[in-house]
Design a protein around this motif. Sequence first.
Motif, PDB file in Angstrom:
ATOM      1  N   GLN A 189       0.817  -1.209   0.000  1.00  0.00           N
ATOM      2  CA  GLN A 189       0.000   0.000   0.000  1.00  0.00           C
ATOM      3  C   GLN A 189       0.853   1.262   0.000  1.00  0.00           C
ATOM      4  O   GLN A 189       0.447   2.296  -0.526  1.00  0.00           O
ATOM      5  N   LEU A 190       2.040   1.185   0.591  1.00  0.00           N
ATOM      6  CA  LEU A 190       2.964   2.326   0.555  1.00  0.00           C
ATOM      7  C   LEU A 190       3.413   2.600  -0.875  1.00  0.00           C
ATOM      8  O   LEU A 190       3.454   3.754  -1.315  1.00  0.00           O
ATOM      9  N   LEU A 191       3.718   1.536  -1.611  1.00  0.00           N
ATOM     10  CA  LEU A 191       4.099   1.708  -3.018  1.00  0.00           C
ATOM     11  C   LEU A 191       2.931   2.249  -3.825  1.00  0.00           C
ATOM     12  O   LEU A 191       3.114   3.099  -4.714  1.00  0.00           O
ATOM     13  N   LYS A 192       1.723   1.782  -3.535  1.00  0.00           N
ATOM     14  CA  LYS A 192       0.526   2.280  -4.225  1.00  0.00           C
ATOM     15  C   LYS A 192       0.350   3.774  -3.967  1.00  0.00           C
ATOM     16  O   LYS A 192       0.037   4.537  -4.887  1.00  0.00           O
ATOM     17  N   ARG A 193       0.561   4.174  -2.724  1.00  0.00           N
ATOM     18  CA  ARG A 193       0.422   5.598  -2.383  1.00  0.00           C
ATOM     19  C   ARG A 193       1.450   6.436  -3.124  1.00  0.00           C
ATOM     20  O   ARG A 193       1.125   7.525  -3.644  1.00  0.00           O
ATOM     21  N   TRP A 194       2.676   5.946  -3.194  1.00  0.00           N
ATOM     22  CA  TRP A 194       3.709   6.687  -3.913  1.00  0.00           C
ATOM     23  C   TRP A 194       3.431   6.729  -5.421  1.00  0.00           C
ATOM     24  O   TRP A 194       3.724   7.718  -6.091  1.00  0.00           O
TER      25      TRP A 194
END
Length: 431
Positions: A288-293
């Motif tokens: 989800q962190l990669l998705k946010r970025w």
Amino acid sequence: MRILLVNPPNCGRSMPEELYGITSLKQIFRGEPLALETLAGNLIQHDVEILDLKVNPDGLHSRLTSFAPDLVGFTAMTCEANTVIKLAGEVRQNSAAKIVVGGIHASTDPEFFNCEVIDWVVIGLGKQSFPELVEAIERDQNTEIPGIARSTKAKKPLSWQPRKYNQSDLVNNAAPRYDLVENYRSHYTLQTLGLKMGLVSSALGCPYDCNFCCIYPLTGGRYLTADIETVIRDILTLEQTPVIRLVDANSFGNPSHAWKLAEAIEKAGIHKQYLADVRSDMVVRQPQLLKRWKEIGLRAVVIGFEEIDDNALSQMNKENSAATNREAIAILHQLGLTIVGDFIISPDYTEQQFDQLHDFVCEQAIDLPMHTILTPLPGTKLHHQVQSQIKIHDLDYYTLTNAVMPTRLNEKLFYQRYASLLHTGHSNAKV
């Protein structure tokens, strides 16, 4: 004080080119000298210039004459170390300036620079220690500064006090002096992706002690994150640059910090694209962190897969697994992020292993594979482990594209297979 900071020229040598006429493996480094820009930013009371010899390789003599520096500071990777000694000799002959050397090779093998033409060696992260050294020189004080070794001119071994790194060593109060390389900026492109970009640091150091890597010793294994406001400031300073390369060895090593930075970028209304180095296990734990970025502009990630089987990864002390790498690749494809995959070719490779790596890259659809040769850089655990096997000690060849240890295959065949691997990867690259 007038301070000239020097980025050395492209000077690494290529064995496959010299011995076998294989020109496609010669390594060319041309990136923005962020370390020097950062040092310059912390020297606001001084007159500082940056000379980038990678862009202007013949510019040292004329700059010494026109600027007349009181101090000349060099940075150096391992393959540039010999050249920096020669350049320091040129400074000594044509200038009364004091001479300082820092960078990754000075940090991992400081004794190499304990010679007649060097006055001081900066060991480890120099953001705080270098300005302290400048102040001591200006006041003519013989003060012991942590992380600084005074050259004995090879009369006896260096002696210095190691620096204990904490957040204050990041010295976040001033932005890097990006303006000092404005005349060079058109040359700072990522050629493999065809992108013009600027460099920003959001963290320093790495807690993972891979045996081939020289990042861990740089800060004694500490992982230090810059203030969120500092990173935003630096990104905004590069207002004309559409792509930002986060140059941290492990950009999202602190997921909480990475989340806050993403939120701050969006809140600041910044619209840019980003490239970041990440670990595959972080991708698996934090999709989800990669998705946010991705939502705020992350375009590509650089991942050190290194090898494709667990035994080889274990030998590198990688603290990761082949299964995790595959899972991370699947997640990144699902997110639509470009994968720049780093792989390390052992001199011990057989033709079957070259084939297996080629097949893996194709099957996993790695968008841009980057292949280097396992190189025991001085100061690393790998160098200590295999020192007796090293056949080439001339640091000019430590470009990560030369086999400085014996190859299992016939050497020419090894380089031919390596060149073929590079050609296939780059010709099929998708960005």
